[in-house]
Design an enzyme around this catalytic site. Structure first.
Site, PDB file in Angstrom:
ATOM      1  N   CYS A  38      32.193 102.538  22.900  1.00  0.00           N
ATOM      2  CA  CYS A  38      30.771 103.358  22.674  1.00  0.00           C
ATOM      3  C   CYS A  38      29.609 102.556  23.112  1.00  0.00           C
ATOM      4  O   CYS A  38      28.649 102.257  22.203  1.00  0.00           O
ATOM      5  CB  CYS A  38      30.668 103.755  21.421  1.00  0.00           C
ATOM      6  SG  CYS A  38      32.204 104.491  20.723  1.00  0.00           S
ATOM      7  N   ASP A  39      29.371 102.064  24.337  1.00  0.00           N
ATOM      8  CA  ASP A  39      28.439 101.266  24.793  1.00  0.00           C
ATOM      9  C   ASP A  39      27.890 101.709  26.237  1.00  0.00           C
ATOM     10  O   ASP A  39      28.692 101.496  27.190  1.00  0.00           O
ATOM     11  CB  ASP A  39      29.048  99.885  24.907  1.00  0.00           C
ATOM     12  CG  ASP A  39      27.844  98.912  24.871  1.00  0.00           C
ATOM     13  OD1 ASP A  39      26.866  98.969  25.577  1.00  0.00           O
ATOM     14  OD2 ASP A  39      27.699  97.844  23.937  1.00  0.00           O
TER      15      ASP A  39
END
Ligand code: PLP
Length: 615
Positions: free
Chosen positions: A482-483
């Site tokens: 999630c980056d």
């Protein structure tokens, strides 16, 4: 056909045949077949494949090239090497390395206590151990224990305080004392992102003044006969040979001067690492301007010349290159989970009875686009999209219109690329930057390609099959963290094109090659994605191959345990919450609990895609 620059980076270790990437060894198996077989056994998520025969190939290559140069120049010193453990400490790399280099004078280099323990346990008898990096009294004592075991160990001193500690330990522990090396601080440094290890401001090494003081200390404490090696390292991945030549002259003269000052047992020059790996996939942008032949020749020749001029013996040459040994042995295979524009499918188009004029026109463009007007229609459609998005922002069209716009434009782009795919139209190449396809990969770049994230080092990447079909989509790659840094964007200077596949019905795998150096241990557990499932591909004499050392990525519970969570407590709390929940009826409670336990015992990479197919 697009060959993904395999001839630049693969050194013939991998080839393309029958549209597949194959291991160019013995029976030349296709990598995709190995991957599919392992997946059939239930292993999902990314896979790290190791090829021990490539470890041996690299070790043999370094030794043969140096030995050839030694012969060519009638050089009297010997060639020896150590593998720097920091480059890859994983047992399924280190143990084959040690076994496959038994017939060579090839040892291990350690930079910490833990690495030294590995070196003491596994270095072949008679092969060298060198110890670099900062050391405390304990670590120096470990060196004495290694010497007591019979290891040929050299402790390289990074600062005078370490030398003082060696003197102290020598007085306490007596003989045998390890050999002592002095790391010299050269003015020369390498070029490139890893050049910081060299140069006068580098973190390590003794200045000339400190060297002189070191010699005085060694003499005073009667340890001068244990001083056998000088060491330097001008940086990893040296792209240009000229700094190395300069460093060799500097180090060679320091060697000769120290001998003249009375260091009569100084007989080795350790040139550190630096031998570069060719990672490039694109013509005209090589990562190095020299061959191993030239590198070895320059090292041997410059030391010979200096020894001759200064009338000193030709020293033994040690090398500590690890990247060159380890990079090619590992390949990361990542399943493609999704192509983001796949949702822009004709089936998703919901045109109204009456559509805004520009949408009617887009629909018309889509239905009538042909080779002659392909580029013109493409321009028109992009133009229409801009206008329609503005109309949406101003509140003149609704969300359904906006969705129809996006779908129609993507359909037009796909159609145009298909129509023109055999032509190298510059407009198409330019437009592909704007209309990239985003491929979601089941892996973590933070875990498996940390040097891409930290240093923008790119690794060769290509699909494992379909290589007899022209890839049409300009690709940017997304990992599952999630980056937003977990992305390898499309770069016009190093474009990556991939195939337009429907991953809901067919599998598509990307391979990242040359990831065997540094990536595994530098990899970080961002989002708690851990080291991928790994395996070795080993070849028998008769050419057959087998998968060995299969080690699944850590389970979710093990990952949490590593963070010092009390996993029993986690299990107990989850169970309690399910039991207490009024939202789950009694019949399904057991089932939910069972599902949860299964997940806890699996690794944390993704397993399912939308239609329920396990990936
Ligand atoms: N020796 C020393 C002292 C190093 O610091 C390094 C890494 O930077 C190496 C060897 C390994 O060099 P390479 O990355 O070129 O294999």
């Amino acid at each position: 056909m697009v060959d993904y620059g395999i001839n630049f980076w693969s050194d013939n270790d991998f080839i393309i045949e029958d549209g597949q990437v194959k291991i160019n060894y013995k029976t030349k198996p296709a990598i995709i077949d190995i991957v599919k077989k392992v997946r059939e056994e239930g292993y999902r998520g990314p896979l790290l494949l190791r090829f021990p025969h490539l470890i041996k190939k690299q070790v043999d290559k370094i030794f043969t090239h140096f030995e050839t140069s030694i012969k060519q120049y009638h050089y009297k010193g010997q060639f020896k090497a150590v593998f720097p453990l920091k480059v890859n400490q994983f047992p399924n790399f280190v143990l084959p390395l040690v076994e496959l280099s038994q017939n060579r004078c090839y040892g291990l280099e350690a930079g910490s206590k833990a690495e030294l323990i590995i070196a003491m346990a596994y270095t072949n008898k008679g092969s060298p151990i060198t110890v670099n990096g900062f050391k405390d009294k304990e670590m120096i004592s470990l060196g004495f224990i290694a010497a007591n075991m019979g290891h040929e160990i050299t402790l390289t001193i990074e600062g005078l305080n370490e030398l003082e500690t060696i003197i102290e330990v020598a007085e306490e522990m007596g003989k045998p004392c390890p050999n002592i090396g002095l790391r010299i601080r050269l003015h020369s440094s390498g070029i490139g992102i890893w050049a910081k290890s060299g140069g006068i401001n580098s973190k390590f090494g003794l200045t000339s003044t400190e060297l002189l003081e070191g010699i005085r200390l060694l003499e005073k404490h009667k340890l001068i006969e244990k001083f056998t090696m000088i060491h330097f390292h001008i940086g990893s991945q040296i792209s240009d040979i000229s700094p190395l030549k300069k460093a060799m002259r500097e180090a060679g003269n320091i060697y000769a001067e120290l001998r003249k000052m009375g260091a009569k047992n100084l007989k080795s020059v350790n040139i550190g690492g630096g031998l570069a790996v060719e990672y490039t996939q694109h013509e005209g942008s090589p990562n190095r301007n020299y061959t191993l032949d030239e590198f070895a020749g320059d090292v041997v020749f410059s030391l010979k010349e200096i020894a001759k001029n200064k009338k000193e013996p030709e020293p033994d040459i040690y090398i500590e290159s690890g990247r060159y040994i380890a990079a090619s042995h590992a390949l990361l295979v990542a399943p493609v989970l999704e192509l983001f524009s796949q949702e822009y499918d004709e089936k998703a188009l919901h045109l109204k009875d009456k559509n805004p004029q520009l949408i009617e026109e887009l629909n018309e463009l889509y239905n009538t686009v042909n080779e002659k007007y392909a580029i013109e229609y493409l321009h028109d459609s992009l133009d229409h999209m801009e206008s329609l998005l503005t109309l949406f922002d101003l509140g003149y069209i609704d969300l359904q219109d906006r969705s129809n716009t996006e779908i129609l434009v993507h359909l037009i782009i796909k159609k145009v690329i298909k129509i023109l795919k055999h032509k190298n139209h510059s407009d198409i190449i330019r437009i592909q930057e704007q209309v990239q396809e985003r491929y979601l990969l089941n892996c973590s770049f933070f875990q498996s390609l940390p040097d891409y994230w930290g240093l923008e080092q790119s690794f060769p990447v290509m699909p494992l099959d379909r290589l007899n079909k022209r890839p049409t989509r300009s690709a940017s790659l997304w990992d599952i963290t999630c980056d937003s840094d977990g992305e390898i964007g499309f770069d016009l200077n190093k474009p990556l094109f991939l195939h337009d596949v429907d991953v809901t019905t067919e599998e598509y795998f990307l391979g990242f090659f040359l990831v065997g150096a540094y990536q595994e241990v530098l990899g970080m557990r961002h989002n708690l994605f851990t080291h991928p499932t790994e395996l070795s591909v080993e070849f028998e004499e008769d050419g057959t191959h087998s998968v060995t050392n299969l080690l699944e990525a850590q389970t979710i519970l093990d990952v949490l345990d590593d963070l010092d969570y009390d996993t029993k407590e986690i299990e107990r709390r989850l169970k309690q919450r399910i039991e207490d929940s009024e939202l789950i009826d009694d019949e399904t409670r057991k089932e939910v609990l069972g599902q949860l336990y299964v997940m806890l015992s699996e690794n944390g990479y993704l397993r399912t895609i939308t239609n329920g197919e396990r990936k």
